[in-house]
Design an enzyme around this catalytic site. Structure first.
Site, PDB file in Angstrom:
ATOM      1  N   LYS A  50       0.697  -1.079   0.117  1.00  0.00           N
ATOM      2  CA  LYS A  50       0.014  -0.202   0.008  1.00  0.00           C
ATOM      3  C   LYS A  50       0.945   1.172   0.257  1.00  0.00           C
ATOM      4  CE  LYS A  50      -3.925  -2.556   2.104  1.00  0.00           C
ATOM      5  NZ  LYS A  50      -4.591  -2.897   3.287  1.00  0.00           N
ATOM      6  N   GLN A  94      -5.075  -1.735   9.386  1.00  0.00           N
ATOM      7  CA  GLN A  94      -4.691  -2.982   8.756  1.00  0.00           C
ATOM      8  C   GLN A  94      -5.657  -4.086   9.759  1.00  0.00           C
ATOM      9  OE1 GLN A  94      -3.659  -3.661   5.640  1.00  0.00           O
ATOM     10  NE2 GLN A  94      -4.177  -5.764   6.065  1.00  0.00           N
ATOM     11  N   ASP A 117     -11.166   2.149   3.563  1.00  0.00           N
ATOM     12  CA  ASP A 117     -11.727   0.724   3.210  1.00  0.00           C
ATOM     13  C   ASP A 117     -13.283   0.761   3.273  1.00  0.00           C
ATOM     14  OD1 ASP A 117      -9.694  -0.901   3.376  1.00  0.00           O
ATOM     15  OD2 ASP A 117      -9.141  -0.522   5.524  1.00  0.00           O
TER      16      ASP A 117
HETATM   17  N1  GUN Z   1      -6.964  -6.983   5.693  1.00  0.00           N
HETATM   18  C1  GUN Z   1      -7.464  -7.636   4.915  1.00  0.00           C
HETATM   19  N2  GUN Z   1      -7.785  -6.969   3.910  1.00  0.00           N
HETATM   20  C2  GUN Z   1      -7.826  -5.886   4.377  1.00  0.00           C
HETATM   21  C3  GUN Z   1      -8.360  -4.615   3.831  1.00  0.00           C
HETATM   22  O1  GUN Z   1      -8.725  -4.581   2.596  1.00  0.00           O
HETATM   23  N3  GUN Z   1      -8.409  -3.509   4.680  1.00  0.00           N
HETATM   24  C4  GUN Z   1      -7.711  -3.557   5.851  1.00  0.00           C
HETATM   25  N4  GUN Z   1      -7.832  -2.581   6.446  1.00  0.00           N
HETATM   26  N5  GUN Z   1      -7.386  -4.664   6.443  1.00  0.00           N
HETATM   27  C5  GUN Z   1      -7.377  -5.713   5.688  1.00  0.00           C
END
Ligand code: GUN
Length: 281
Positions: A50, A94, A117
């Site tokens: 990211k 996350q 998200d």
């Molecule tokens: N953990 C697995 N996929 C995601 C996601 O799309 N966003 C976040 N914040 N955590 C994750």
């Protein structure tokens, strides 16, 4: 006939290029806060990817790597600080979080306008009624991949395997918004193979390696594989048995190089959207 492979890597690169061009064109100064608690190796890889994507697009990323012992209160305080910080347009915490932290409480503390998200109840509700600013990154990425095939969703039988809040449920909504006839399957579904075989568009979000076999797939179907499963030999593999399903499907996403890179590209797009929402009159 062998399926066409949907190249998620190439499509995600093109989305990121569009985001970069938009940021340059409008001279936007955008920041994304990425919060990681503990040292889960998979989460570390995602967070690094990211951050790399931010760099490529011209988005500033602010990483907050907190120890696993961080208390829920400390994390909530950090979210409050980021909510109030004008340099931070998007906040991504996350998941998964360590067990002693209530994930739901943390997500609900993020300002809905910074919730890139789209996990906050406000944003989830807005998706349900079709009045949304953000779409959750993985389902939005799947929709982009489906669009890239040229296959219309409208009127098609769409089957989603999996009903998680992050993927299955919002995926079903997005297909429904585009007038698909949507079935959501899960562990209690009867005649799963038969239901899947009726799908013109099949989305697998089960979390079990090689779960979808060729006998579950209609000839010529669009097959989107959301799974990222680590095999004992260390290799990554999807929820779809690629070798045999790719002989039967019309289009198929590979793992890796399918949905994964799209999730990150959609996060970049959501971060620009967040900036715009925060700067609306
Ligand atoms: N953990 C697995 N996929 C995601 C996601 O799309 N966003 C976040 N914040 N955590 C994750």
């Amino acid at each position: 006939m062998a399926a066409k492979i949907i190249d998620g890597k190439a499509i995600s690169a093109s989305v990121k290029e569009q985001v970069k061009a938009e940021i340059e064109r409008d001279g936007l100064d955008i920041g994304l806060a990425v919060v990681i608690v503990g040292d889960d190796p998979a989460s570390r890889v995602y967070v690094n990817n990211k951050k790399k994507a931010c760099e490529l697009c011209g988005i500033k990323s602010y990483e907050y790597a907190l120890p696993a012992e961080t208390s829920e209160e400390q994390l909530l305080e950090l979210v409050d600080t980021l909510n109030a910080d004008g340099k931070v347009n998007g906040i991504l915490v996350q998941l998964p979080l360590p067990e002693h932290i209530n994930e739901k409480k943390v997500i609900e503390r993020i300002s809905p306008k910074k919730d890139v998200d789209a996990f906050h109840e406000t944003n989830v509700g807005r998706i349900m009624i079709g009045n949304f600013a953000f779409l959750p990154c993985t389902p939005a990425g799947c929709m982009e991949l489906i669009h890239s095939t040229g296959v219309e969703v409208s009127g098609k039988n769409c089957v989603v395997i999996g009903r998680s809040n992050i993927v299955g449920k919002p995926m079903a909504m997005l297909l429904l918004h585009e007038n698909g006839t949507v079935t959501v399957c899960h562990s209690k579904t009867k005649n799963l193979s038969e239901v899947c075989r009726s799908a013109d568009i099949l989305v697998a979000a089960v979390g079990r390696a090689n779960f979808v076999t060729a006998d579950m797939v209609k000839d010529g179907a669009v097959v989107i594989d959301v799974g990222i499963n680590r095999l004992e030999n260390g290799k990554l593999c999807g929820d779809v048995k690629f070798d045999e399903v790719s002989e039967k499907a019309g289009f198929i996403t590979p793992v890796p190089g399918g949905v994964g890179p799209m999730t990150i590209a959609m996060l970049m797009r959501n971060t620009v959207t967040a900036w715009r929402i925060q700067h609306e009159e």
